[in-house]
Scaffold this active site. Structure first.
Site: not given
Length: 231
Positions: A9, A11, A154, A181
């Site tokens: 990931d 951010d 994701k 996530d």
């Protein structure tokens, strides 16, 4: 080292913290260490494809999962995994809550729309979910509220990459920090940074102590030491 690839990931994971967009030098150095060892690296982000590709270019990465799994870019080819929907209608419904403002990224986003809470994110999430019903997935990344068609996340993007790479997802380390996530943390060999959401921590195999970029550097040490992808 048992892992054959890493999906990270951006951010809150490669950044200095979860409330800034500034990249962590420790995270970038760790990412380069892995690349120098021949490990495949991909970025997985809620950001739009243009933003994601710009960051990937300067990190030397050629695989990107963008818009929370809706779009995968791999070696110059773009793969769209989400379905079309009435964008403007959705934007109008979301803004009608009065609890968010539209992200400037939406002009270049195709499937996953982003909105910044102007007050309590939990209240905004509840109001948006109530007005949109079950046709859309509504999540908070810690940076923005994301709205997209149901059925893609994701984890969907990670599964696509694993097939393209010819790898079992158990040999792909995944590092993240937020609830968006969680699906890819469950599917791959998930590592949550120390300041991650509880949803991310619960989905991951392990949680490191360091926050955000420092935690990512710690995760890379675990990967190189052969602890990750060990079962």
């Amino acid at each position: 080292m048992k892992c054959k690839a890493l999906v990270a990931d951006i951010d809150g994971t490669l950044t200095l913290s979860r409330d800034t967009y500034e990249l962590s030098l420790e995270a970038l150095a760790a990412l380069r260490r892995l690349r120098n060892l021949g490990v495949r690296v991909a970025l997985a982000t809620a950001n739009g494809l243009d933003y994601a590709l710009s960051i990937a270019r300067y990190l030397g990465v050629n695989a990107v999962i963008a818009e929370n799994g809706c779009i995968v870019a791999l070696e110059g080819e773009i793969h769209e995994l989400c379905v079309a929907f009435p964008r403007q209608e959705v934007v109008d419904v979301v803004l009608s809550t009065g609890l968010v403002r539209e992200s400037e990224q939406n002009r270049c986003r195709k499937y996953d729309l982003a909105f910044y809470p102007v007050a309590d994110p939990a209240a905004a999430l509840s109001a948006i979910r109530s007005r949109l019903g079950n046709s859309y997935r509504v999540e908070y990344s810690g940076y923005a509220i994301h709205v997209r068609p149901q059925g893609v996340d994701k984890g969907t993007g990670l599964a696509f990459l694993c097939r393209a790479w010819g790898l079992p997802c158990s040999l792909v380390a995944v590092v993240g920090d937020s609830e968006v996530d969680a699906p890819m943390l469950r599917l791959g060999w998930g590592i949550a940074v120390g300041n991650a959401d509880e949803e991310a921590k619960n989905a991951a195999r392990i949680t490191v102590e360091g926050p955000s970029g420092l935690g990512f550097a710690e995760a890379v040490d675990i990967i190189i030491d052969g602890i990750a992808c060990s079962d």
